[in-house]
Design a protein around this motif. Sequence first.
Motif, PDB file in Angstrom:
ATOM      1  N   TYR A  20       0.873  -1.173   0.000  1.00  0.00           N
ATOM      2  CA  TYR A  20       0.000   0.000   0.000  1.00  0.00           C
ATOM      3  C   TYR A  20       0.909   1.222   0.000  1.00  0.00           C
ATOM      4  N   ARG A  21       0.820   2.025  -1.052  1.00  0.00           N
ATOM      5  CA  ARG A  21       1.742   3.139  -1.218  1.00  0.00           C
ATOM      6  C   ARG A  21       1.002   4.403  -1.624  1.00  0.00           C
ATOM      7  N   TYR A  22       1.450   5.556  -1.113  1.00  0.00           N
ATOM      8  CA  TYR A  22       1.027   6.822  -1.674  1.00  0.00           C
ATOM      9  C   TYR A  22       1.805   7.069  -2.955  1.00  0.00           C
ATOM     10  N   TYR A  23       1.118   7.409  -4.026  1.00  0.00           N
ATOM     11  CA  TYR A  23       1.776   7.648  -5.309  1.00  0.00           C
ATOM     12  C   TYR A  23       0.741   8.352  -6.149  1.00  0.00           C
ATOM     13  N   ASP A  24       1.109   9.397  -6.876  1.00  0.00           N
ATOM     14  CA  ASP A  24       0.114  10.171  -7.641  1.00  0.00           C
ATOM     15  C   ASP A  24      -1.009  10.693  -6.751  1.00  0.00           C
ATOM     16  N   LEU A  25      -0.691  11.147  -5.552  1.00  0.00           N
ATOM     17  CA  LEU A  25      -1.659  11.772  -4.648  1.00  0.00           C
ATOM     18  C   LEU A  25      -2.737  10.843  -4.114  1.00  0.00           C
ATOM     19  N   ARG A  26      -2.679   9.577  -4.468  1.00  0.00           N
ATOM     20  CA  ARG A  26      -3.704   8.671  -4.002  1.00  0.00           C
ATOM     21  C   ARG A  26      -3.065   7.412  -3.454  1.00  0.00           C
ATOM     22  N   MET A  27      -3.751   6.743  -2.563  1.00  0.00           N
ATOM     23  CA  MET A  27      -3.270   5.450  -2.115  1.00  0.00           C
ATOM     24  C   MET A  27      -3.316   4.467  -3.289  1.00  0.00           C
ATOM     25  N   ASN A  28      -2.292   3.666  -3.392  1.00  0.00           N
ATOM     26  CA  ASN A  28      -2.235   2.622  -4.408  1.00  0.00           C
ATOM     27  C   ASN A  28      -2.282   1.259  -3.725  1.00  0.00           C
ATOM     28  N   VAL A  29      -3.088   0.391  -4.279  1.00  0.00           N
ATOM     29  CA  VAL A  29      -3.123  -1.000  -3.838  1.00  0.00           C
ATOM     30  C   VAL A  29      -2.307  -1.774  -4.860  1.00  0.00           C
ATOM     31  N   VAL A  30      -1.246  -2.442  -4.386  1.00  0.00           N
ATOM     32  CA  VAL A  30      -0.255  -2.990  -5.304  1.00  0.00           C
ATOM     33  C   VAL A  30      -0.004  -4.480  -5.055  1.00  0.00           C
ATOM     34  N   PRO A  31      -0.721  -5.351  -5.746  1.00  0.00           N
ATOM     35  CA  PRO A  31      -0.354  -6.779  -5.685  1.00  0.00           C
ATOM     36  C   PRO A  31       1.083  -6.954  -6.196  1.00  0.00           C
ATOM     37  N   LEU A  32       1.871  -7.736  -5.465  1.00  0.00           N
ATOM     38  CA  LEU A  32       3.308  -7.827  -5.727  1.00  0.00           C
ATOM     39  C   LEU A  32       3.695  -9.148  -6.376  1.00  0.00           C
ATOM     40  N   PHE A  33       4.618  -9.033  -7.330  1.00  0.00           N
ATOM     41  CA  PHE A  33       5.142 -10.201  -8.037  1.00  0.00           C
ATOM     42  C   PHE A  33       6.654 -10.163  -7.982  1.00  0.00           C
ATOM     43  N   SER A  34       7.287 -11.339  -7.959  1.00  0.00           N
ATOM     44  CA  SER A  34       8.746 -11.326  -7.949  1.00  0.00           C
ATOM     45  C   SER A  34       9.283 -11.295  -9.369  1.00  0.00           C
ATOM     46  N   ASP A  35       8.414 -11.465 -10.337  1.00  0.00           N
ATOM     47  CA  ASP A  35       8.863 -11.572 -11.721  1.00  0.00           C
ATOM     48  C   ASP A  35       8.085 -10.592 -12.601  1.00  0.00           C
ATOM     49  N   ARG A  36       8.806  -9.711 -13.301  1.00  0.00           N
ATOM     50  CA  ARG A  36       8.164  -8.671 -14.101  1.00  0.00           C
ATOM     51  C   ARG A  36       7.273  -9.246 -15.207  1.00  0.00           C
ATOM     52  N   LYS A  37       7.749 -10.295 -15.845  1.00  0.00           N
ATOM     53  CA  LYS A  37       7.011 -10.855 -16.976  1.00  0.00           C
ATOM     54  C   LYS A  37       5.640 -11.395 -16.539  1.00  0.00           C
ATOM     55  N   THR A  38       5.610 -12.059 -15.391  1.00  0.00           N
ATOM     56  CA  THR A  38       4.346 -12.568 -14.868  1.00  0.00           C
ATOM     57  C   THR A  38       3.365 -11.419 -14.658  1.00  0.00           C
ATOM     58  N   ALA A  39       3.872 -10.319 -14.069  1.00  0.00           N
ATOM     59  CA  ALA A  39       3.001  -9.178 -13.781  1.00  0.00           C
ATOM     60  C   ALA A  39       2.509  -8.517 -15.067  1.00  0.00           C
ATOM     61  N   THR A  40       3.398  -8.286 -16.015  1.00  0.00           N
ATOM     62  CA  THR A  40       2.966  -7.617 -17.251  1.00  0.00           C
ATOM     63  C   THR A  40       2.003  -8.506 -18.044  1.00  0.00           C
ATOM     64  N   ASN A  41       2.247  -9.804 -18.051  1.00  0.00           N
ATOM     65  CA  ASN A  41       1.326 -10.703 -18.750  1.00  0.00           C
ATOM     66  C   ASN A  41      -0.057 -10.699 -18.114  1.00  0.00           C
ATOM     67  N   LEU A  42      -0.055 -10.703 -16.797  1.00  0.00           N
ATOM     68  CA  LEU A  42      -1.333 -10.729 -16.083  1.00  0.00           C
ATOM     69  C   LEU A  42      -2.123  -9.443 -16.353  1.00  0.00           C
ATOM     70  N   TRP A  43      -1.404  -8.322 -16.385  1.00  0.00           N
ATOM     71  CA  TRP A  43      -2.079  -7.066 -16.690  1.00  0.00           C
ATOM     72  C   TRP A  43      -2.628  -7.111 -18.115  1.00  0.00           C
ATOM     73  N   HIS A  44      -1.796  -7.535 -19.007  1.00  0.00           N
ATOM     74  CA  HIS A  44      -2.160  -7.546 -20.422  1.00  0.00           C
ATOM     75  C   HIS A  44      -3.349  -8.469 -20.693  1.00  0.00           C
ATOM     76  N   ASP A  45      -3.339  -9.652 -20.077  1.00  0.00           N
ATOM     77  CA  ASP A  45      -4.364 -10.647 -20.387  1.00  0.00           C
ATOM     78  C   ASP A  45      -5.664 -10.424 -19.620  1.00  0.00           C
ATOM     79  N   SER A  46      -5.553 -10.002 -18.372  1.00  0.00           N
ATOM     80  CA  SER A  46      -6.757  -9.955 -17.529  1.00  0.00           C
ATOM     81  C   SER A  46      -7.116  -8.559 -17.044  1.00  0.00           C
ATOM     82  N   LEU A  47      -6.197  -7.940 -16.302  1.00  0.00           N
ATOM     83  CA  LEU A  47      -6.591  -6.732 -15.566  1.00  0.00           C
ATOM     84  C   LEU A  47      -6.952  -5.555 -16.461  1.00  0.00           C
ATOM     85  N   ARG A  48      -6.307  -5.434 -17.615  1.00  0.00           N
ATOM     86  CA  ARG A  48      -6.604  -4.248 -18.414  1.00  0.00           C
ATOM     87  C   ARG A  48      -8.025  -4.280 -18.976  1.00  0.00           C
TER      88      ARG A  48
END
Length: 196
Positions: A20-48
């Motif tokens: 949970y981080r302040y960033y861009d004036l708002r609280m951000n909820v940030v699910p964390l991944f140890s691997d960038r590719k997993t996170a970008t794929n998940l965003w690309h396929d599902s979250l977006r």
Amino acid sequence: MILSAQSPVPWFDDFVGVAYRYYDLRMNVVPLFSDRKTATNLWHDSLRWWLDHSIKIRFVEIGDDYWFIMGADSQHPQENLSFYKVLPQSENYERFKNGHGGEAYLRLGIYAEKFLKDVKKDAMCNCGHAAEDHDKNDNDACLYEVCNCKKFNSFQVNLLKQKKTITNIEFLDESNVKDDSLAWNCMNANKFSKSK
Ligand SMILES: [Zn+2]
Ligand SMILES: [Zn+2]
């Protein structure tokens, strides 16, 4: 197989935690991944494909832990996922709970653990003292006598740029879970069905 909007959305818990981080004036909820590719794929396929106004986050406190539960309607229902993770209640969680004001950004984060050899001398250790106050001739232990840190360790979170806005945030306890469909579905699928 016929998939419809009625098909149950699979539950996903293969992430490290939530920051949970302040960033861009708002609280951000940030699910964390140890691997960038997993996170970008998940965003690309599902979250977006998530529709911002339909995103829900539920926090269910049980003992010293809480369940993080997140789901939404998707423009691509066949790729949709719902998230959950059981995590210990923390200072950052409390800060988010008291400070979110009904809105937050959702972003994915890459979690990287850093050791003394990886960082500049002013980098902060998890013990609260700087890298230069740790002794590389003594196993990277902290030099402060009052400190019981035996090895420099810090973590760094890099946020992916893409974000979604969340406006549906609720904190629940076990007694009112049944009144909330997302939390109830999650507990049914992942808790009650697995306990004996
Ligand atoms: Zn330290
Ligand atoms: Zn220290």
